[in-house]
Design a protein around this motif. Structure first.
Motif, PDB file in Angstrom:
ATOM      1  N   LYS A   1    -167.368  49.915 -14.110  1.00 34.98           N
ATOM      2  CA  LYS A   1    -166.300  50.188 -13.151  1.00 34.98           C
ATOM      3  C   LYS A   1    -165.055  49.374 -13.492  1.00 34.98           C
ATOM      4  O   LYS A   1    -163.930  49.879 -13.406  1.00 34.98           O
ATOM      5  CB  LYS A   1    -166.796  49.858 -11.751  1.00 34.98           C
TER       6      LYS A   1
ATOM      7  N   GLU B   1    -163.306  50.988 -16.419  1.00 32.69           N
ATOM      8  CA  GLU B   1    -162.554  52.178 -16.013  1.00 32.69           C
ATOM      9  C   GLU B   1    -161.318  51.807 -15.215  1.00 32.69           C
ATOM     10  O   GLU B   1    -160.255  52.435 -15.361  1.00 32.69           O
ATOM     11  CB  GLU B   1    -163.459  53.096 -15.183  1.00 32.69           C
ATOM     12  N   LEU B   2    -161.458  50.782 -14.328  1.00 32.09           N
ATOM     13  CA  LEU B   2    -160.303  50.349 -13.541  1.00 32.09           C
ATOM     14  C   LEU B   2    -159.206  49.809 -14.434  1.00 32.09           C
ATOM     15  O   LEU B   2    -158.010  50.076 -14.211  1.00 32.09           O
ATOM     16  CB  LEU B   2    -160.744  49.288 -12.526  1.00 32.09           C
ATOM     17  N   ARG B   3    -159.579  49.024 -15.441  1.00 29.43           N
ATOM     18  CA  ARG B   3    -158.563  48.492 -16.350  1.00 29.43           C
ATOM     19  C   ARG B   3    -157.877  49.620 -17.139  1.00 29.43           C
ATOM     20  O   ARG B   3    -156.663  49.600 -17.350  1.00 29.43           O
ATOM     21  CB  ARG B   3    -159.217  47.501 -17.314  1.00 29.43           C
ATOM     22  N   LYS B   4    -158.675  50.597 -17.559  1.00 29.80           N
ATOM     23  CA  LYS B   4    -158.087  51.745 -18.277  1.00 29.80           C
ATOM     24  C   LYS B   4    -157.128  52.528 -17.397  1.00 29.80           C
ATOM     25  O   LYS B   4    -156.020  52.875 -17.813  1.00 29.80           O
ATOM     26  CB  LYS B   4    -159.225  52.660 -18.771  1.00 29.80           C
ATOM     27  N   LYS B   5    -157.563  52.780 -16.166  1.00 33.15           N
ATOM     28  CA  LYS B   5    -156.699  53.521 -15.235  1.00 33.15           C
ATOM     29  C   LYS B   5    -155.469  52.714 -14.887  1.00 33.15           C
ATOM     30  O   LYS B   5    -154.358  53.261 -14.749  1.00 33.15           O
ATOM     31  CB  LYS B   5    -157.503  53.858 -13.964  1.00 33.15           C
ATOM     32  N   HIS B   6    -155.644  51.397 -14.737  1.00 33.67           N
ATOM     33  CA  HIS B   6    -154.510  50.534 -14.437  1.00 33.67           C
ATOM     34  C   HIS B   6    -153.474  50.585 -15.561  1.00 33.67           C
ATOM     35  O   HIS B   6    -152.258  50.631 -15.317  1.00 33.67           O
ATOM     36  CB  HIS B   6    -155.012  49.092 -14.227  1.00 33.67           C
ATOM     37  N   TYR B   7    -153.963  50.616 -16.784  1.00 34.14           N
ATOM     38  CA  TYR B   7    -153.042  50.672 -17.928  1.00 34.14           C
ATOM     39  C   TYR B   7    -152.265  51.992 -17.919  1.00 34.14           C
ATOM     40  O   TYR B   7    -151.050  52.020 -18.154  1.00 34.14           O
ATOM     41  CB  TYR B   7    -153.837  50.521 -19.216  1.00 34.14           C
ATOM     42  N   GLU B   8    -152.986  53.111 -17.646  1.00 32.74           N
ATOM     43  CA  GLU B   8    -152.315  54.414 -17.624  1.00 32.74           C
ATOM     44  C   GLU B   8    -151.284  54.491 -16.505  1.00 32.74           C
ATOM     45  O   GLU B   8    -150.154  54.946 -16.714  1.00 32.74           O
ATOM     46  CB  GLU B   8    -153.354  55.521 -17.451  1.00 32.74           C
ATOM     47  N   LEU B   9    -151.686  54.051 -15.296  1.00 33.46           N
ATOM     48  CA  LEU B   9    -150.753  54.123 -14.164  1.00 33.46           C
ATOM     49  C   LEU B   9    -149.568  53.208 -14.381  1.00 33.46           C
ATOM     50  O   LEU B   9    -148.430  53.542 -14.022  1.00 33.46           O
ATOM     51  CB  LEU B   9    -151.482  53.753 -12.869  1.00 33.46           C
TER      52      LEU B   9
END
Length: 717
Positions: A682, A685-693
């Motif tokens: 999790k 995934e949160l770090r990946k999503k944070h980078y995209e956002l």
């Protein structure tokens, strides 16, 4: 009888079996032609039967048939070489006519055995080329020389120039250069034909009916061969120009179009003038060219082109085909006949050779009446025969006219069908073009929609950037306000170990906030130095827009530092109140350390390596790292002290209870390990999503200046 004998004598002039002059005839022909008076050569057009009288016979001239019989023209040239062509312009003119017809319809192996250039040179020396038939012969000989050179260079073309469209394509060997050169040679060929055409017309007095005179017909007769050549050359030139325009740019062929237009105008006028002459009306049907020349810039115009067809009626014949006797010849033959008659029967017998007046029992008046009746019967029969011939000729002409009409209708129907096919092809091409335009329009609309969407996205990013800048300024102000309270805020605890741990942690957090404050001040000083040294004459706003990537990285690092400080203050308050977690302080410490490293790295990209502000920033960064390490150490120490007070006492438990607790612990360990694995996934995934956002919010996908309008002249920090 005298006339029949005269005709027999003329027709039976010495000819070989091949249809040409026999070897014994040149002397006779030469003597006959040289005795013609030169004062008015046009008055003696019929004195050349050995060469010229059989040109228009139907079936074709014996001279032409003779070349096919002997597979060559050796006999013909053996006779021509003995003729005085250079001293008699009229004879030379008739020779040119026969030679032209020989080149068109004779056997292919009929090479000329006479030098055209030598003949031209001799006529020029004798002064025969300046006027009259001499000038006509000069132009005609140049045409014949051009014709021989063209067919020698282009052996695919027969002498009569009759070719199919497929044969015309094969003549160019599918090479556009060959077609280009072939068109130029055809222009030269047609130019010589038109020169002879025009020269003959200029030599005639068109104000009189010259076409019905012997002299006029002598000059006009060779133009039939010229008309046949011109019709084919014009047709092939049109087709070749359309083919060239389909392969080459229009500008390259401008010279071809200009030359064609000039020849088209001349040929149209000459065809029209010829068709109005009485001489040609019964010998040949001359086609008329269209009112306007073909439009070679429009490919479909080829279907509108109708090949000109010259029609020679089967019963048509030239006046030259009939042997014409000289008046002196007829007188001489009459005297010769009378003398021979007197020698045989006596002079007295000639007055009443059959003694009609002395016959017994026969009345002279009755005999005269009977003879007159017989003459009338013969005349009536002759009239009936002539009427029958006239009616049969009229019927044949009507049938041929009907055939011509049907052929014209058939050609028109073919033309209409071809035109319909071309129109269909043209409409299909237009439909395809419209479809393509519609697709292009739809694509342009989609592009416009995409551009509008991007413009809206840029506006949104611009608004977000302004908000982020305002938020960054606000966070900076909040950060400075919170640093002070953190240093004075103290918890109200009851004492013991629980009271000691929060005080230690709060002290380390206060030191970290002070180090962050020093870092922010140093970063702001370095940023101001970078902008002042790198912007030149540009404004700070333009500098930020030009260096958008660096600006975005700096903003992101600054926000991360401010956010980490804010979260740490809140976590420290909760720990002091006994409701927080030590792990939150550890995480905040690590985030602050990472953000500090990012801020220093972003600043070093544009800073001078010898800048004192950069050294001060690096020193402040090390202070933040040390303070962060102190927070982590105090947090771990406090957590250990609290965990020591929570040690479990198993002394009062039985074996069964211990076994049960052991199993529960194993289950709990497995559950926690499973939860730990899930949390790690999790977290990833949160770090990946944070980078995209973060990239979308900061406008990382666009590097243009539109996404940088939130940077104003006041700076970033």
């Amino acid at each position: 009888k005298m006339l029949m004998k005269s005709k027999d004598r003329k027709v039976s002039s010495p000819l070989s079996k091949s249809g040409c002059l026999a070897s014994s005839s040149p002397a006779l022909a030469s003597s006959r032609v040289t005795t013609v008076g030169h004062e008015n050569p046009d008055s003696n057009q019929g004195v050349f039967p050995p060469i010229y009288a059989f040109v228009f016979h139907d079936p074709p001239s014996p001279c032409i048939l003779g070349t096919h019989h002997e597979k060559g023209a050796q006999t013909f040239w053996s006779v021509v070489n003995r003729l005085p062509l250079s001293s008699n312009a009229v004879l030379c003119w008739k020779f040119c006519h026969v030679f032209h017809k020989l080149l068109r319809d004779g056997h292919p192996n009929s090479p000329p055995n006479v030098s055209i250039d030598a003949l031209l040179s001799f006529l020029s020396q004798k002064g025969h080329l300046s006027e009259g038939y001499g000038q006509l012969c000069s132009v005609y000989l140049r045409l014949l020389r051009t014709k021989m050179e063209y067919h020698t260079k282009n052996p695919r073309f027969p002498g009569n120039l009759q070719m199919s469209d497929r044969q015309l394509d094969e003549a160019g060997e599918s090479d556009v250069n060959n077609f280009f050169q072939l068109t130029v040679e055809m222009f030269d060929y047609l130019e010589c034909e038109l020169n002879l055409f025009q020269t003959v017309f200029n030599s005639l007095d068109m104000s009189r009916s010259v076409s019905v005179t012997t002299a006029g017909q002598c000059r006009l007769a060779p133009l039939i061969q010229v008309i046949l050549d011109c019709s084919h050359l014009y047709d092939y030139t049109v087709k070749l120009l359309f083919k060239l325009h389909s392969c080459l740019p229009a500008d390259t062929l401008q010279g071809h179009r200009d030359r064609f237009m000039e020849q088209f105008t001349k040929l149209k006028d000459l065809f029209y003038r010829s068709s109005n002459l009485q001489y040609f009306k019964r010998l040949i049907q001359i086609p008329q060219l269209p009112e306007n020349p073909p439009n070679f810039l429009r490919a479909s115009a080829l279907s509108e082109h109708i090949s000109p067809v010259v029609v020679i009626p089967a019963e048509a014949s030239s006046p030259d085909s009939e042997p014409v006797l000289e008046k002196d010849d007829l007188v001489d033959m009459d005297n010769l006949f009378d003398n021979k008659f007197d020698d045989i029967f006596g002079s007295s017998f000639s007055s009443d050779p059959f003694n009609f007046n002395s016959q017994n029992g026969v009345n002279k008046d009755e005999k005269d009446h009977l003879i007159g009746q017989l003459y009338r019967d013969v005349s009536e029969l002759k009239a009936q025969l002539e009427n029958m011939k006239t009616e049969s000729q009229r019927a044949v002409l009507q049938l041929k006219g009907r055939v011509s009409e049907l052929e014209a209708e058939l050609a028109e129907q073919r033309h209409l069908r071809q035109q319909a096919a071309d129109d269909s092809e043209f409409l299909r091409a237009e439909l395809d073009e419209l479809k393509k335009k519609r697709e292009d329009t739809e694509k342009a609309q989609r592009s416009l929609t995409e551009i509008e969407r991007r413009a809206q996205a840029n506006e949104q990013r611009y608004s977000k950037l302004k908000e982020k800048y305002s938020e960054l300024v606000q966070n900076h102000a909040d950060l400075l306000r919170k640093v002070g309270p953190c240093t004075v805020r103290r918890p109200h605890t009851t004492g013991g170990t629980a009271a000691l741990c929060p005080h230690q942690i709060l002290g380390s957090c206060t030191s970290l906030m002070q180090a962050i404050q020093v870092l922010i001040v140093a970063s702001k000083d370095l940023q101001r130095e970078i902008v002042e040294s790198g912007r030149g004459t540009a404004s700070p706003k333009e500098f930020y827009a030009k260096n958008s990537r660096w600006t975005e990285g700096l903003i992101s690092a600054s926000k991360a530092v401010g956010w980490g400080a804010t979260v740490m203050v809140d976590a420290a308050d909760l720990v002091v109140q006994g409701r927080g977690k030590f792990e939150e302080l550890l995480v905040c410490s690590h985030e602050i350390a990472a953000s500090t490293a990012q801020l220093v790295a972003a600043s070093k990209v544009k800073a001078d390596k010898d800048s004192p502000n950069l050294a001060q920033l690096q020193q402040a960064s090390r202070g933040v790292n040390q303070a962060t390490a102190t927070v982590v150490a105090s947090t771990i120490s406090g957590k250990s002290q609290i965990e020591e007070t929570d040690n479990m006492d198993f002394s009062s438990m039985t074996l069964t209870q211990i076994k049960r607790q052991e199993m529960d612990s194993q289950v709990r360990v497995l559950e926690l390990e499973n939860d730990l694995q899930k949390e790690r996934q999790k977290l990833g995934e949160l770090r990946k999503k944070h980078y995209e956002l973060a990239g979308v919010a900061e406008g990382w996908e666009e590097g243009g200046p539109e996404g940088q309008r939130g940077c104003h002249e006041g700076g970033l920090l």
